[in-house]
Each structure stands twice: as structure tokens, then as C-alpha cells.
Design an enzyme around this catalytic site. Structure first.
Site, PDB file in Angstrom:
ATOM      1  CE1 TYR A  39      -3.776   1.586  -0.553  1.00 25.58           C
ATOM      2  CE2 TYR A  39      -3.271   2.451   1.776  1.00 25.58           C
ATOM      3  CZ  TYR A  39      -4.123   2.743   0.410  1.00 25.58           C
ATOM      4  OH  TYR A  39      -5.455   3.502   0.738  1.00 25.58           O
ATOM      5  CE  LYS A  94     -20.198 -20.779 -15.304  1.00 24.33           C
ATOM      6  NZ  LYS A  94     -21.146 -19.230 -15.777  1.00 24.33           N
TER       7      LYS A  94
END
Length: 763
Positions: A39, A94
Site C-alpha cells: 500500500y 460459478k
């Protein structure tokens, strides 16, 4: 097929952590430096790189492996319009399939918007995050507009799987079914019952394969779609027929060659199937209840070729055969779209795969041995591990050839190997073993030639060019077994020990064994009797140069095999014992564990030999050994029992081999955590080193350790047992070994035999 109950399904989805998917970090994050790189401030640098070169997003982020599964919940399974949030379990499912079959990361996104224009606007705004968009469970006709618009406005692959996934798999199945039936797609009469998204897309793809529109009759809930009907959608108009003599499904079925059902259950009768042309093809794809049950369809006539959407019957049309691999290929070339060329490439790749010999893993899952191209097998099974290499490569190649790829693949073999590694089908280590063995194939005797696993492994090893197999057993019995397993034994030598001439090899082997063991009371007669046993005979073949390596263990107890090996080939000069090692390929690296099978309660001298043999074996696999001698104490904190034996062995080894990276005794956590180890015990010879070899104080702890890891983590690949210290390349398998396990051991045995030859030639 196991009956799925409401209670079981709800428990599955709610047990433990709710849902089916999670996000995991892929970079280190334990230190302040890691977090600063991940970060602020470090993350600014890739941001600026992407700003100057947008395609750099594929280099510095997960975009190239990230698909959005997006739905508005208007056509969820057979449940209809249940809403975006209610459809979330399906989208998560899925995502799970994308990950396990294609190694693709997924965010499932449920959009509470039924207006197709506004829905598209929402998707377009989030599209920069993703490498591809999988549209799911969106009702027709809105789905046609949504997919068309998004394909025009976005520069990443977009596919509505309910349309094209079913179309691609069923088209591959139809192509092969017509081949089995001996029919020409340009001439067959096709009835399509259903006119939704899947039906339209399937029929369009059949036409792309060569089917003629004039030979197609499509029906919706109102009957046959004719040109005289009013208020037809644009999609239905494409397949409206000129015929005025048919109005119902029963009338349409007469003389038809193919029926494709994408509608609802139990609307097709046996009489309708009997009215079809010879060798009819019936794809009853309504799920979970097909248009006609498999049993009724098969009973209607003997020449039928049948497919359903169900996994408990042959020739399942299952979208998972397609979408993970289609997106995998598209993502790997950073494609701008999934176009018709890519879809057709997938059709042909899937169809061609069904004509190839079926891998053992597929037969094992379905508990059969007779999956060969024909009426009951013209579509690959969803668990076929070759789908990721064949379909993904075909799609990627089509993307490149049709100019929608941003990057090119030049080495297709390397690409396929990377895909196999991605799903854990083959690691770099096993690839290296197999490639080395292929360069130096040797003659390998397979002791239990009549064991199905051993025979399959021998045939596979020959096909891969790893070795020249020799099967021990009765030729008639072995050939009958090969016929039943549909295996080709051509070019594989079969040796029948019991048919050996009186003065043949058995007598020669017995004479040599009797002379070698004369001081242990062996007579020729006793040795001759022993040569009727496969392990004595097979190991003697290697000892006398009739073969180069020997594989056994699927039938035989280790205790008996160990005894025979010591008698026939003996222990390597300079050692008092031999042992076995198991190799563990994990996400954290490759580790070598010993002694896992041979020495139950080793003393200091045996541990000394095992450690030396382990170090040599690790070098055999082209790694530098860093050896931790394991116990339940650290560096002399317990001065009795196994810690004392280990401590003494280490002291002896460090004195004799001052350059060897070995230390102990130590607990496992200190072996793996070098910061903890180096801080607590700065004197250790392993300071700053990552341990890759563990020598345990007894067989129980070594065996339990690798078995525990195997049980807890199915992703851990285990190779072994690998013998260390015998005078010849004699190798063992576990009695529960799979075909792949035996092939891996065969590769090790081949390399062992080759190295043995080189070493002896040098001397």
C-alpha cells in the site's frame, strides 16, 4: 446419484464460513516493509506505470486473471426472476467453478437493475477492474441486447454463459454424435424445443457448423415458430420456418434426425422418439428434469444417441466443460473479446478430446474402464484434466489469429505445462523428472503386471516415452485384462516366470542368489523355489542386467519386499541400511522427508546413514540439502530416548562432514522458522538457511507426518516412496498408489538407473 436435500444444501452453504468463496493475498504481508510495498507509499509506483501505459495493468494487478460474474437475477436456474440478491449463491458457485477448473479469480456482482440500458451502464462503469465479464442468469430477450451492447462498448471478453456455454458444449456433442451416427450435419433435420437465450445461441452455432436453416424447426410455448406468426422477436424470426404442415412438437418430430430440448421436463414421449429417423440424436437438456427421462428414451429404441444435462447419465452437456477454459485462454492473451472464432475453436477442441484415450483419473471418478468414443461417450467428462490445456490453448490461438489478442503466446508446450501447474496437475518437479526420464529411457520391470493400476502405469509410461516396460505375469491373463481395460500392450514385453524353461533364467538367477547367500544357509533348491515369486525374479532381472529398474509394492507387504531386496541386490557399499524418502510439493516449497517406510526404530548409526542417504537423494533431485534432524526437543534439552539418539547422530555427522548443512535435534517449528531458530540458537549450523530435508527419529513419526499433510491438504503433491541405499534401482509403491503415483516413481527409477550406469562406468 446422491439425492440432494434442502437440509443438506443449506448446511453446506452455511457451515463454517458462510458462502463458497473468499479472497486471499498473493504477496507477503507480515512485515512493515511488506505493507509499505503493498500500500502506501510503494503502491504509487505501479499506479504511475499504469497511467503512462494502460496495458501495464496486466503486469502489476490481478486484472488479467480476474473475471466478474454479473447477474440481475431475472432468470436464475429454473427458479425464474428471484432477484439479484437471491441469485448470489449461484454466482458464488460459478466463481468456485472458475477457480477450481480454470485457476481464475472471480468477484460475483449482483446488480439490482432490470432495465437493460441501466444495467449496461452499471457494468460499463466497473469494467476497468476486470479482465473479463461473465454474464449469468439474465432473462431473454434483454440478455441479447445486454451482451451485444457490452461487447461493443468494452475492450475485454464478454460472454453470456447461459447462451454460449450451452451452445459450445452441445455443438461439440452434436458434432461427435453425428459422426457416431454416420450423418451429415448439412442434411440432418433438427428440432429445437425452446426459444430462449440458450436455444437461440445453440441453433446459431449449429448453423455455423454447417446445419441448414431450412432443415431446422424451432418451437416455443405456443408451438412451432412459423413465419406466419405475429409479434416474433428478432431472434425467433431467425429460425421461423416456411412449413405450414406442422404445428406441434409431435408433428415436428416425425422423421427428425436430431432433437435438442432447452425447455421443460417431460414434454417428449417415447412415441415421438420412435417417429424419428434411424439412429436419432436426442439432447434432453432441461434441468433437473429433462424433456424425457434417460431410461424412457433408451427404452424407446435401441439405436438412440442420448444426452442430458445431468451428471448421473452418459454424455452430460455441462457448461463447466467450457467456460473456465474459454475465459482462461482469452485472459492469457489479454483478449479484447470472445468472438465467433474463439467459440468455434472451443467446439472443435472439446469434440476432438472425446476421441482421445480417456485418462485414468476420469475412469476412477466414474468407476468405469470402458469410456471410449461411441454412443455412450461422445462428450468429455467435466473432470477431464486435459480440458484446460486443449480448450484454453485452442481459444488463445484463435484469439491471436483473429486479432483480438493483446499479447502472443509462442511456446505452446510451455504454455500447456504452465496451465497444468496452475491446477496442480503437474508441478515443475514432476515435469523435470518426466523430461529427464524421457531423455534416458530404461528397461523397467513392473512386478504386479496383472494389477490394473500397474498395467495402466506401464502403458502410460511407455506412451510418455519414460521407459521400456516389462510386465511380469501370465501373457493370456495380462492380455485379457488389457482388453477389458482397453489398453494397448503393443511393444511391451511380458515375462511369464512360471513358463521359464528349466535351464533358463530362473535357474541362472537361483544359482547366483545361492552363491551370494551361501553363508546364510541358502541352497540352490531353496533359491530356485523363491524364483517363482515375482519380487525375487524381477529383482534378479535387474541384478543380472536383464532390466535396469524394478517397481513393486501394490500387492506386497513392505516387510517382505525389504527382505527380498536385501537378499537379492543388497545394500550399497559403505552403508549398513537403506531407507525411503517421500517428497512433498507444497505451496511453500519442496520438502524431503525420511525415513518413511523401512527402519522402524533406528539407532544412532542407522540415523547417521539415513541422514547421509537423504542428503545424497536431495542432490539427486538437483537441490542442495539443508537437513534438520527432528525430535520433540531442541539441542540436548532432553538427554534420553530418541532425542539422545538424534543428538549423537548429528554430532557424528558434523564431525565427519564439516561442510554438510545439518543440525539438530530440533522441533519441527524451529526447523521451518529460521528467524525463531537463529534468534534462539545462534550457534546452529543452519543459520540463515531454509530447511528442505527432515530426518525423523523413527518411522512412525516420519510416516505419520507425510500422511497427516496428505490428509489435511489435498493440494500437496506427494512423490514416493523413493528408496535410498540399495545396490540397484529397486523402487516401491504404496498399495493405495494411483496410476500417476506409479508413473512418477517409474520416472525416478529410470533416472536412478541412468545415474547408476554413469557412476559405474566412471569407475
Amino acid at each position: 446419484m446422491v439425492k440432494i436435500t434442502k437440509e443438506a444444501a443449506l448446511e453446506y452453504h452455511s457451515n463454517g464460513r458462510p458462502g463458497k468463496i473468499e479472497v486471499k493475498p498473493t504477496k507477503p504481508y507480515h512485515t512493515q516493509t511488506d505493507l509499505s510495498l503493498a500500500y502506501s507509499p510503494g503502491v504509487a509506483y505501479p499506479c504511475l506505470e499504469i497511467q503512462s501505459d494502460p496495458d501495464a495493468v496486466y503486469k502489476y494487478t490481478d486484472k488479467g486473471n480476474l473475471v466478474a460474474v454479473i447477474s440481475n437475477g431475472t432468470a436464475v436456474l429454473g427458479l425464474g426472476d428471484i432477484g439479484a440478491m437471491s441469485g448470489k449463491p449461484v454466482m458464488e458457485g460459478k466463481g468456485l467453478l472458475f477457480k477450481i477448473y480454470g485457476g481464475i479469480d472471480v468477484f460475483d456482482i449482483e446488480v439490482a437493475e432490470k432495465d437493460p440500458v441501466k444495467f449496461c451502464e452499471a457494468v460499463e462503469k466497473i469494467a476497468p477492474s476486470f479482465g473479463g465479464i461473465n454474464l449469468e442468469d439474465i432473462k431473454a430477450p434483454e440478455c441479447f441486447y445486454i451482451e451485444k451492447r457490452l461487447k461493443e462498448t468494452l475492450d475485454i471478453p464478454v460472454m453470456h454463459d447461459d447462451q454460449h456455454g450451452t451452445a459450445i458444449i452441445s455443438a461439440a456433442g452434436l458434432k461427435n454424435a453425428l459422426e457416431v451416427a454416420g450423418k451429415d450435419i448439412k442434411k440432418v433435420k433438427i428440432v429445437v424445443n425452446g426459444a430462449g437465450a440458450a436455444a437461440i445461441s445453440c441453433t446459431q452455432l449449429y448453423c455455423a457448423l454447417g446445419a441448414k436453416r431450412e432443415n431446422i424447426v424451432m418451437l416455443d410455448s405456443k408451438g412451432v415458430i412459423t413465419k406466419s406468426r405475429e409479434n416474433l422477436t428478432e431472434q425467433k424470426k431467425l429460425f421461423a420456418t416456411d412449413r405450414t404442415d406442422i404445428h406441434t412438437l409431435e408433428e415436428a418430430m416425425k422423421g427428425a434426425d436430431v432433437f435438442v430440448g432447452l425447455s421443460k421436463g417431460n414434454i417428449l414421449t417415447q412415441d415421438m422418439i420412435r417417429s424419428m429417423a434411424p439412429t436419432p440424436i436426442v439432447f434432453a437438456l432441461a434441468n433437473p428434469v429433462p424433456e424425457i427421462s434417460y431410461e424412457d428414451a433408451m427404452a424407446s429404441r435401441p439405436d438412440i444417441l442420448m444426452s442430458t444435462g445431468r451428471s448421473d447419465y452418459p454424455n452430460q452437456i455441462n457448461n463447466v466443460i467450457g467456460f473456465p477454459y474459454i475465459f482462461r485462454g482469452a485472459l492469457d492473451v489479454h483478449a479484447r473479446a470472445i468472438n465467433e472464432e474463439m467459440k468455434m475453436a472451443a467446439v472443435h477442441a472439446i469434440a476432438d478430446l472425446a476421441k482421445q484415450p480417456v485418462p485414468d483419473v476420469v475412469n476412477d471418478v466414474y468407476r468405469v474402464n470402458d469410456l471410449t468414443f461411441g454412443p455412450k461417450y461422445f462428450i468429455p467428462k467435466p473432470v477431464d484434466p486435459r480440458l484446460i490445456t486443449e480448450v484454453s490453448a485452442a481459444v488463445a490461438k484463435a484469439a491471436m489469429e483473429s486479432s483480438v489478442a493483446r499479447r502472443s503466446i509462442t511456446d505452446w508446450e510451455a504454455y500447456k505445462k504452465n496451465l497444468m501447474q496452475l491446477l496442480g496437475q503437474e508441478t515443475k518437479l514432476t515435469q523435470k523428472l518426466h523430461e529427464t526420464a524421457r531423455r534416458h529411457p530404461q528397461r523397467v520391470v513392473f512386478a504386479e503386471g496383472g494389477h490394473p493400476t500397474m498395467m495402466k502405469a506401464a502403458v502410460q509410461a511407455k506412451q510418455e516415452g519414460i521407459c521400456q516396460p516389462i510386465l511380469l505375469g501370465n501373457p493370456d491373463r495380462l492380455n485379457r485384462l488389457a482388453q477389458r481395460l482397453k489398453l494397448n500392450l503393443e511393444g511391451i514385453e511380458i515375462v511369464d516366470m512360471r513358463a521359464d524353461p528349466e535351464q533358463g533364467r530362473r535357474a541362472t538367477f537361483a544359482k547366483h542368489l545361492a552363491e551370494r547367500k551361501a553363508r546364510q544357509g541358502y541352497t540352490f533348491e531353496e533359491a530356485y523355489d523363491k524364483m517363482y515369486e515375482r519380487n525375487y525374479f524381477g529383482m534378479s532381472m535387474v541384478e543380472q542386467g536383464d532390466a535396469d529398474a524394478f517397481i513393486t509394492g501394490l500387492y506386497t507387504k513392505y516387510s517382505n519386499t525389504i527382505k527380498v531386496a536385501k537378499e537379492v541386490v543388497g545394500i550399497r557399499p559403505g552403508y549398513k541400511t537403506f531407507g525411503t524418502m517421500h517428497i512433498l510439493n507444497t505451496k511453500k516449497g519442496t520438502y524431503y522427508l525420511a525415513d518413511t517406510l523401512i527402519n522402524r526404530h533406528p539407532d544412532e548409526n542407522v540415523l547417521y546413514d539415513i541422514a547421509k542417504l537423504s542428503a545424497q537423494s536431495v542432490r539427486f533431485f538437483n537441490e542442495e540439502p539443508v537437513v534438520a534432524m527432528i525430535s520433540y526437543s531442541n539441542f540436548g534439552t532432553d538427554e534420553a530416548g530418541s532425542p539422545l539418539k538424534v543428538h549423537q547422530a548429528v554430532e557424528h555427522l558434523q564431525r565427519d562432514y564439516p561442510d554438510m548443512a545439518i543440525d539438530g535435534e530440533m522441533q519441527v517449528n524451529f526447523a521451518f522458522n529460521k528467524e525463531l531458530r537463529d534468534d534462539k540458537y545462534p550457534f546452529t549450523r543452519l543459520k540463515g538457511k531454509d530447511v528442505n530435508t527432515l530426518v525423523f527419529p523413527n518411522m512412525s513419526s516420519a510416516n505419520s507426518s507425510y500422511m497427516l499433510l496428505k490428509a489435511l491438504d489435498p493440494d500437496v503433491e506427494i512423490i514416493g516412496p523413493i528408496q535410498m541405499g540399495l545396490n540397484k534401482p529397486i523402487h516401491f509403491t504404496d498399495f493405495e498408489a494411483s496410476v500417476r503415483d506409479v508413473v512418477n516413481i517409474t520416472a525416478v527409477a529410470v533416472i536412478d538407473a541412468y545415474v547408476d550406469k554413469i557412476t559405474k562406468n566412471r569407475h
